[in-house]
Structure formats: structure tokens, C-alpha cells
Design an enzyme around this catalytic site. Structure first.
Site, short mmCIF file in Angstrom:
data_model
loop_
_atom_site.label_atom_id
_atom_site.label_comp_id
_atom_site.label_asym_id
_atom_site.label_seq_id
_atom_site.Cartn_x
_atom_site.Cartn_y
_atom_site.Cartn_z
CE LYS A 103 15.98 56.09 119.21
NZ LYS A 103 16.40 57.04 120.27
CB SER A 156 19.53 58.83 118.59
OG SER A 156 18.69 58.50 119.68
CB SER A 214 17.55 60.80 121.51
OG SER A 214 18.95 60.79 121.35
#
Lengths: 472, 95
Positions: free
Chosen positions: A79, A154, A178
């Protein structure tokens, strides 16, 4: 062999690499091919690292020289808010465009020591603020099961990349769901560990009392393997804790039915009930539990997260890193630079500033801190009765791109079942539990299990049984 | 009620330029969010104690010594600044 190399589980790839039936270069090439096929439309990766093939070659050479490592030659997607030394990292924000990390996050260092390869950095909601990846400064990521829908967020880029076989596993971060919510939307496994189990050193901070890195994988076995490598105390993060094998009993599951009444999609509820039946047939006792304070988790979360992120994000001033937008004086340099934040980030900074400001502090921030303790007490009490708590991971399957973006509160409700684990610091595991059929497309659904502090290994055992994985 | 003036005040406190157009939307959004999180006011806290679940957190102490190679680390960090002059970060004068 029926599976393509980019479709292998980490544990399968590891075995084949150890037997030298395949090479790391083969796997990385297979992933790169799939990225060429699908990333343009999915927008899961923001960047594919140009040295990943070189790293794969080095891993193969290292193995030929007799070296081994728990993840030697295994490619992962990371990420875009986890620092890899020398690589660009932006938290999907325009304000950090062009910034290169000057050091490795502890989790990254441990993966490197284990021989892992980093394929690239994945898209996300800007500064991890959002539940759909629509808030990225670099375009929305799409759900591989239906490209008109969001992958969740997210960590949507990591989830989308894995579900479309563009990597073997990924790292995400989880502040309010997330990792777990996109895992649910994309049909994969996602773990939010106990607060402090994985070092936060080197992740771009959002809500520091809530943030945790988590593995995103196709199997529970893969999640366990990665968790074992990256978890544990770190002198660079004073909130990390010693990992102990939990001795949790593993047979009673509590369900807070009173919390599952409103706003849940019919298919989600139906699927959840089927999952509970499956658990009973596997020998688990399922009983109702009461968590009277759990309904306040989401408002508590939004106050604490807002407060913590508004302070954490004060560091973006256009002086030390990222972009600077010039104004007439230093103050205008600050305010113009910070205007680069996207809408959701501005909203949350303003919210955090509001709840911390004189006159509102007691009613919002202090109240949230007190209620947070009440929620923790609720969970502690229930864990005297049961070993795990089960809920759906998200109240709906993946929603349409654009469907919720204009209504923040509706968007926040997607985190209703995931925020309690962040508020309490407890570990929670999301597992794929089936599909909902919408518009002729199969959309994945997820079930979430929450356990007591440091019950990760008990959660893995439960997860493997639930998914029918071998080697339980 | 969150007014446009409240948004102006918050934008100044948080050092973010916010346009007229944004002000209206933000005021409306903040209103919705605050009314949602405001439900906490109905919770009565009788016992202000911390939770019984014992924390696993322990302080991590270390010697206060420089463990990095200063020149290398400082250079790497400086390079990330948007404006440099030699080894100094350039900002507008404040006096």
C-alpha cells in the site's frame, strides 16, 4: 499444474520455489504480465517498481547459493502509505507527489530480511481516509468482480491487485476497517492485528492510536505466514508488544444480534446466517451476546480519528517534503500548500480541529475517549463468555463507484462493523464467506471474527477451519 | 449549526486555504457529521475508570545515542525538501 504462477498462494509458491520447480523470476514475470493485462482498467497499482525483476533474479541466485528465507523470492504489493527506502510513496496524495522514502518501515525491513520482492505500490484513499478508494489523488481503483463498483477502501488497490492475481499477497493498513472491508468487497482474507502487534514505524500516520498494518492474502495460512514475519516488538515503535501464542479456547462464538438489525443488506444477512450454520456444523457453539456500547463505536471512531489525523497531518507544510505551493508570505505558503489536500482529508482535518477546539473538546473529544473505555469494558466482559465475536465484515457488498461519494455519513456507515476492533485494539480477521448476485455479477461477501488481545493464532485456526484449509 | 464563518475559523486554525465554493459544501458536510457523532451526548458515564482488560503496553527505553550515520541520513532527508540552498531549507522570511 493447473494454476498460473500469479494465481498461486504464497505457501504454494514457497514450496515450489524451495523444490526449485519454479523460479522467482517466473512468478514475478507472471505477475507483471497480469499487471499489463489488467492494471490499466483496474488502476490498482500506482507504480510498478522497475527493479522487481532484478530483485527476483537476486533471490534466485541467493537460493542457488544455498540461502533460504521465509519469503525468499515471493512477490508482494505494498500500500502506498508504507515506506520502502528509495521508493516513491505518496499516501495517494498530491501533497506528497514525488516524495521518496528515506528509510524502510519496520514491516518492510522484516519482509526484506525474509527475502520478499516488492512489485509496486498500490492505490488507496488519500491518507487512508475513505472506504472506497475513490478519494485517491490518482484516480479510483475498480473492483475486479465488477468494474463499475469500488474495491472498498482504503486499501482498495491492494485488495484489487490481489483479487485480480496481479500479486500473490499484499500489505494494507487498517485504521477503521481499511484492510478488512476491501478484503470483504474483493473476496480475500484480511487481518487487523492487535494494536501494537505490528510496528507502525514507517507507515504514514493517520490515527496513531488506531492504525495497524495488516496482511491481505488469499488464504489464512498465507496471512499467518506474513503476520509471523512482520509482527513483534520494535524499539522504533514504543507501542509495539511482545507476541505470545494465545491459549484461547476456541469453540464458542458470540453474535451481537442487537447490532445487526438496521441497514444490513438482505443477502449479507442471509449469507451471515449460513456462515453461522457452517460454524455449528464444524462443532462451534454459537450464542447471542450483548454489547450495549458497540453502537457508539462509529461516532467514537470519527471523533478520535479526526482529532488524531488533524494533528498528524499538520506536518504537511510544504517545507520539509512533498510539494510547496508558493504564496505571498510564509503563512500563505502553508495554507496554499495544504489546499492540495483532497475534499475528504480537508473534511477530517476540519472535524478534528473542531472536536479539539476550546469549547467543544469536552463534549466531543473527551467524551469519545471515555466512551472508548466503556466499549473496551463491554468486549472484555463478553470475552469471559465466548472466544470470538462474529459479525458480517461490511453491511453491504461492494457499492457502485460514485454512489456514496457525495454523502460522507452514508460512506462512513460502511465501517460500522469494522471500527470496534480499532477502538478496542482487538484483533479481527475478515474471511470470504460467499457471494451476492447483483445485476448478474457475483459480488464477494465477508465474515469478520474478533478475538481477545493477541488471539491472532486462535483466529487463524478458526479461519482455516472455516475456509477448509489443510494443515489446521 | 455550522456556519460559513465557523468554516473560515476552522480553515484558519488548520492552515488550509478553502474557497468560497468549498465553504458551503463543508459547512453542510460538517453539520451532518457532527449531528451523527453528537449521539455520544446520550451516553452517561458513571464509572470513569479505565477498562479492566490489562494493557500489554510497556515502555520501550533505549540509550539516547545517535545510531544513524548523520551525514548520510541528513542528506537523504534534506534532499526531499522542496527548496534547498546548500544544507539549508529555504522558507520565506518571517520578520
Amino acid at each position: 499444474m493447473s494454476k498460473k504462477l500469479n494465481e498461486l498462494y504464497v505457501i504454494e509458491a514457497k514450496k515450489l520455489l524451495e523444490k526449485k520447480e519454479i523460479s522467482s523470476v517466473d512468478i514475478v514475470n507472471a505477475c507483471i504480465n497480469e499487471i499489463k493485462n489488467r492494471n490499466e482498467s483496474l488502476n490498482a497499482y500506482l507504480e510498478v517498481f522497475d527493479d522487481c525483476l532484478d530483485s527476483a533474479k537476486a533471490a534466485d541466485t541467493s537460493r542457488d547459493m544455498g540461502n533460504d528465507g521465509a519469503l525468499l523470492g515471493i512477490p508482494l504489493a505494498i500500500k502506498d502509505n508504507i515506506l520502502i527506502k528509495g521508493k516513491k510513496v505518496s499516501a495517494a496524495s498530491r501533497i506528497l507527489e514525488g516524495y521518496r522514502a528515506t528509510y524502510d518501515a519496520t514491516a518492510i525491513k522484516r519482509l526484506k530480511d525474509g527475502g520478499a520482492i516488492f512489485l509496486g505500490r498500490t492505490n488507496m484513499d488519500e491518507f487512508a481516509m475513505g472506504g472506497s478508494t475513490e478519494n485517491s489523488g490518482f484516480g479510483v481503483t475498480k473492483n475486479p468482480f465488477d468494474e463499475s463498483r469500488v474495491p472498498g477502501g482504503s486499501s482498495g488497490g491492494s485488495a484489487s491487485a490481489l483479487a485480480s492475481n496481479m500479486t500473490l499477497a499484499a500489505l494494507g493498513t487498517d485504521t477503521g476497517g481499511s484492510v478488512r472491508q476491501p478484503a470483504s468487497f474483493c473476496g480475500i482474507v484480511g487481518l487487523k492485528p492487535t494494536y501494537g502487534a505490528i510496528s507502525r514505524y514507517g507507515i504514514i500516520a493517520m490515527g496513531s492510536s488506531l492504525d495497524q498494518i495488516g496482511p491481505m492474502t488469499k488464504t489464512v495460512g498465507d496471512a499467518e505466514l506474513i503476520y509471523k514475519i512482520i509482527s513483534g516488538r520494535d524499539e522504533l515503535d514504543s507501542t509495539t508488544i511482545e507476541i505470545k501464542e494465545s491459549k484461547t479456547k476456541n469453540n464458542k462464538i458470540g453474535v451481537p444480534w442487537h447490532f445487526l438489525n438496521e441497514g444490513i443488506d438482505k443477502d449479507v444477512l442471509e449469507n451471515f446466517k449460513l456462515s453461522l450454520k457452517k460454524l455449528e456444523s464444524l462443532g462451534y457453539e454459537v450464542k447471542e451476546v450483548e454489547l450495549p456500547m458497540i453502537k457508539y463505536s462509529l461516532p467514537v471512531y470519527y471523533i478520535i480519528m479526526g482529532a488524531e489525523s488533524s494533528t498528524n497531518l499538520s506536518r504537511y507544510d510544504g517545507v520539509r517534503y512533498g510539494k510547496r505551493m508558493e504564496g505571498n508570505d510564509l503563512m500563505e505558503d502553508y495554507t496554499n500548500t495544504r489546499a492540495l489536500f483532497g475534499d475528504e482529508v480537508k473534511r477530517r482535518i476540519l472535524l478534528g480541529t473542531y472536536v479539539l477546539s476550546a469549547g467543544y473538546y469536552d463534549a466531543y473529544y473527551e467524551k469519545a475517549i471515555l466512551v472508548r473505555e466503556e466499549i473496551k469494558k463491554d468486549f472484555a466482559k463478553v470475552f469471559e463468555e465466548v472466544d470470538f465475536i462474529a459479525t458480517p465484515t461490511a453491511p453491504t457488498p461492494a457499492f457502485k463507484i460514485g454512489e456514496k461519494i457525495n454523502d460522507p455519513v452514508t460512506m462512513y456507515l460502511a465501517d460500522i462493523f469494522t471500527t470496534p476492533a480499532n477502538i478496542t485494539g482487538l484483533p479481527a480477521l475478515s474471511l470470504p464467506s460467499g457471494f451476492s448476485k447483483v445485476d448478474d455479477k457475483k459480488l464477494p461477501l465477508g465474515i469478520q471474527f474478533t478475538g481477545p488481545t493477541l488471539s491472532e493464532f486462535a483466529l487463524f485456526e478458526l479461519g482455516k477451519k472455516f475456509l477448509g484449509e489443510e494443515n489446521v | 449549526m455550522i456556519s460559513k464563518d465557523d468554516i473560515k475559523k476552522l480553515s484558519s486554525l488548520s492552515r488550509i486555504t478553502i474557497s468560497e465554493k468549498e465553504e458551503e459544501k463543508l459547512a453542510k458536510d460538517m453539520e451532518g457529521i457532527l449531528s451523527y457523532v453528537g449521539q455520544l451526548s446520550e451516553v452517561e458515564i458513571s464509572d470513569r475508570g479505565v477498562s479492566k482488560e490489562k494493557s500489554e503496553l510497556k515502555n520501550i527505553m533505549r540509550e539516547d545515542v545517535i545510531s544513524n550515520n548523520y551525514n548520510i541520513v541528513a542528506n537523504d532527508i534534506l534532499k526531499e525538501s522542496p527548496k534547498l540552498k546548500g544544507d539549508y531549507i529555504v522558507v520565506k522570511k518571517i520578520l
